[in-house]
Design a protein around this motif. Sequence first.
Motif, PDB file in Angstrom:
ATOM      1  N   GLY A  15       0.794  -1.216   0.000  1.00  0.00           N
ATOM      2  CA  GLY A  15       0.000   0.000   0.000  1.00  0.00           C
ATOM      3  C   GLY A  15       0.826   1.266   0.000  1.00  0.00           C
ATOM      4  N   GLY A  16       2.113   1.139   0.245  1.00  0.00           N
ATOM      5  CA  GLY A  16       2.989   2.289   0.291  1.00  0.00           C
ATOM      6  C   GLY A  16       3.459   2.729  -1.079  1.00  0.00           C
ATOM      7  N   SER A  17       4.351   3.723  -1.087  1.00  0.00           N
ATOM      8  CA  SER A  17       4.847   4.314  -2.329  1.00  0.00           C
ATOM      9  C   SER A  17       6.361   4.442  -2.301  1.00  0.00           C
ATOM     10  N   LEU A  18       6.934   4.411  -3.492  1.00  0.00           N
ATOM     11  CA  LEU A  18       8.343   4.691  -3.691  1.00  0.00           C
ATOM     12  C   LEU A  18       8.501   5.445  -5.006  1.00  0.00           C
ATOM     13  N   ARG A  19       9.559   6.243  -5.091  1.00  0.00           N
ATOM     14  CA  ARG A  19       9.887   6.915  -6.340  1.00  0.00           C
ATOM     15  C   ARG A  19      11.305   6.553  -6.739  1.00  0.00           C
ATOM     16  N   LEU A  20      11.429   5.889  -7.861  1.00  0.00           N
ATOM     17  CA  LEU A  20      12.741   5.511  -8.375  1.00  0.00           C
ATOM     18  C   LEU A  20      13.254   6.585  -9.335  1.00  0.00           C
ATOM     19  N   SER A  21      14.559   6.769  -9.335  1.00  0.00           N
ATOM     20  CA  SER A  21      15.200   7.693 -10.263  1.00  0.00           C
ATOM     21  C   SER A  21      16.279   6.953 -11.037  1.00  0.00           C
ATOM     22  N   CYS A  22      16.522   7.414 -12.249  1.00  0.00           N
ATOM     23  CA  CYS A  22      17.585   6.845 -13.065  1.00  0.00           C
ATOM     24  C   CYS A  22      18.323   8.006 -13.731  1.00  0.00           C
ATOM     25  N   ALA A  23      19.554   8.199 -13.321  1.00  0.00           N
ATOM     26  CA  ALA A  23      20.375   9.271 -13.875  1.00  0.00           C
ATOM     27  C   ALA A  23      21.240   8.723 -15.004  1.00  0.00           C
ATOM     28  N   ALA A  24      21.217   9.401 -16.135  1.00  0.00           N
ATOM     29  CA  ALA A  24      21.948   8.940 -17.310  1.00  0.00           C
ATOM     30  C   ALA A  24      23.091   9.886 -17.654  1.00  0.00           C
ATOM     31  N   SER A  25      24.193   9.309 -18.068  1.00  0.00           N
ATOM     32  CA  SER A  25      25.295  10.112 -18.589  1.00  0.00           C
ATOM     33  C   SER A  25      25.187  10.158 -20.106  1.00  0.00           C
ATOM     34  N   GLY A  26      25.924  11.043 -20.725  1.00  0.00           N
ATOM     35  CA  GLY A  26      25.904  11.112 -22.177  1.00  0.00           C
ATOM     36  C   GLY A  26      24.951  12.166 -22.703  1.00  0.00           C
ATOM     37  N   ARG A  27      25.146  12.532 -23.965  1.00  0.00           N
ATOM     38  CA  ARG A  27      24.375  13.625 -24.543  1.00  0.00           C
ATOM     39  C   ARG A  27      23.199  13.156 -25.378  1.00  0.00           C
ATOM     40  N   THR A  28      22.934  11.859 -25.429  1.00  0.00           N
ATOM     41  CA  THR A  28      21.863  11.364 -26.291  1.00  0.00           C
ATOM     42  C   THR A  28      20.609  10.973 -25.520  1.00  0.00           C
ATOM     43  N   PHE A  29      20.548  11.319 -24.261  1.00  0.00           N
ATOM     44  CA  PHE A  29      19.411  10.899 -23.430  1.00  0.00           C
ATOM     45  C   PHE A  29      18.094  11.347 -24.037  1.00  0.00           C
ATOM     46  N   SER A  30      18.000  12.586 -24.474  1.00  0.00           N
ATOM     47  CA  SER A  30      16.720  13.147 -24.905  1.00  0.00           C
ATOM     48  C   SER A  30      16.261  12.648 -26.268  1.00  0.00           C
ATOM     49  N   THR A  31      17.059  11.839 -26.933  1.00  0.00           N
ATOM     50  CA  THR A  31      16.684  11.336 -28.262  1.00  0.00           C
ATOM     51  C   THR A  31      16.319   9.857 -28.249  1.00  0.00           C
ATOM     52  N   HIS A  32      16.196   9.286 -27.064  1.00  0.00           N
ATOM     53  CA  HIS A  32      15.877   7.863 -26.949  1.00  0.00           C
ATOM     54  C   HIS A  32      14.704   7.627 -26.013  1.00  0.00           C
ATOM     55  N   THR A  33      13.903   6.639 -26.344  1.00  0.00           N
ATOM     56  CA  THR A  33      12.913   6.128 -25.404  1.00  0.00           C
ATOM     57  C   THR A  33      13.646   5.501 -24.219  1.00  0.00           C
ATOM     58  N   MET A  34      13.077   5.676 -23.035  1.00  0.00           N
ATOM     59  CA  MET A  34      13.633   5.063 -21.825  1.00  0.00           C
ATOM     60  C   MET A  34      12.601   4.126 -21.204  1.00  0.00           C
ATOM     61  N   GLY A  35      13.078   3.085 -20.568  1.00  0.00           N
ATOM     62  CA  GLY A  35      12.163   2.124 -19.986  1.00  0.00           C
ATOM     63  C   GLY A  35      12.602   1.649 -18.619  1.00  0.00           C
ATOM     64  N   TRP A  36      11.662   1.052 -17.913  1.00  0.00           N
ATOM     65  CA  TRP A  36      11.913   0.394 -16.631  1.00  0.00           C
ATOM     66  C   TRP A  36      11.499  -1.073 -16.768  1.00  0.00           C
ATOM     67  N   PHE A  37      12.335  -1.943 -16.247  1.00  0.00           N
ATOM     68  CA  PHE A  37      12.058  -3.371 -16.180  1.00  0.00           C
ATOM     69  C   PHE A  37      12.306  -3.830 -14.751  1.00  0.00           C
ATOM     70  N   ARG A  38      11.761  -4.971 -14.398  1.00  0.00           N
ATOM     71  CA  ARG A  38      12.025  -5.530 -13.066  1.00  0.00           C
ATOM     72  C   ARG A  38      12.215  -7.029 -13.185  1.00  0.00           C
ATOM     73  N   GLN A  39      12.933  -7.555 -12.202  1.00  0.00           N
ATOM     74  CA  GLN A  39      13.180  -8.991 -12.169  1.00  0.00           C
ATOM     75  C   GLN A  39      13.127  -9.482 -10.738  1.00  0.00           C
ATOM     76  N   ALA A  40      12.250 -10.434 -10.500  1.00  0.00           N
ATOM     77  CA  ALA A  40      12.143 -11.065  -9.192  1.00  0.00           C
ATOM     78  C   ALA A  40      12.972 -12.351  -9.198  1.00  0.00           C
ATOM     79  N   PRO A  41      13.407 -12.805  -8.023  1.00  0.00           N
ATOM     80  CA  PRO A  41      14.207 -14.032  -7.970  1.00  0.00           C
ATOM     81  C   PRO A  41      13.491 -15.205  -8.631  1.00  0.00           C
ATOM     82  N   GLY A  42      14.197 -15.887  -9.516  1.00  0.00           N
ATOM     83  CA  GLY A  42      13.641 -17.069 -10.163  1.00  0.00           C
ATOM     84  C   GLY A  42      12.640 -16.775 -11.269  1.00  0.00           C
TER      85      GLY A  42
END
Length: 124
Positions: A15-42
């Motif tokens: 029921g709680g909340s979290l906010r994840l951040s992802c900081a990118a290096s490089g000058r091409t960040f704004s020209t690409h789609t970005m995504g989030w994926f997750r993986q649970a054990p197994g």
Amino acid sequence: QVQLVESGGGLVQAGGSLRLSCAASGRTFSTHTMGWFRQAPGKERQFVAAISPTGDRTVYGDSVKGRFTISRDNPKNTVYLQMNNLKPADTGVYHCARNRGVAITQRAMEYDYWGQGTQVTVSS
């Protein structure tokens, strides 16, 4: 070379909340789609959300629709994932990734750079 660094994970009760951040290096960040994926054990890596280069289009995995929101701040080279109403099934390592282009896709193979991930644990 592009580097992606996630932060914001942790332990939260259901029921709680979290906010994840992802900081990118490089000058091409704004020209690409970005995504989030997750993986649970197994379990296989699972698509969570993606956002177009300008932020005008977003796509979500069925299990997170209505609870998670992806956003980006191009001047800061950062993409975010706001996670609300968290459930134990949301537990896993969350990775951000850069798509090879501008298409919003859900297949991991179409993302070429990945972060190390941040652990999210939701207790019942």
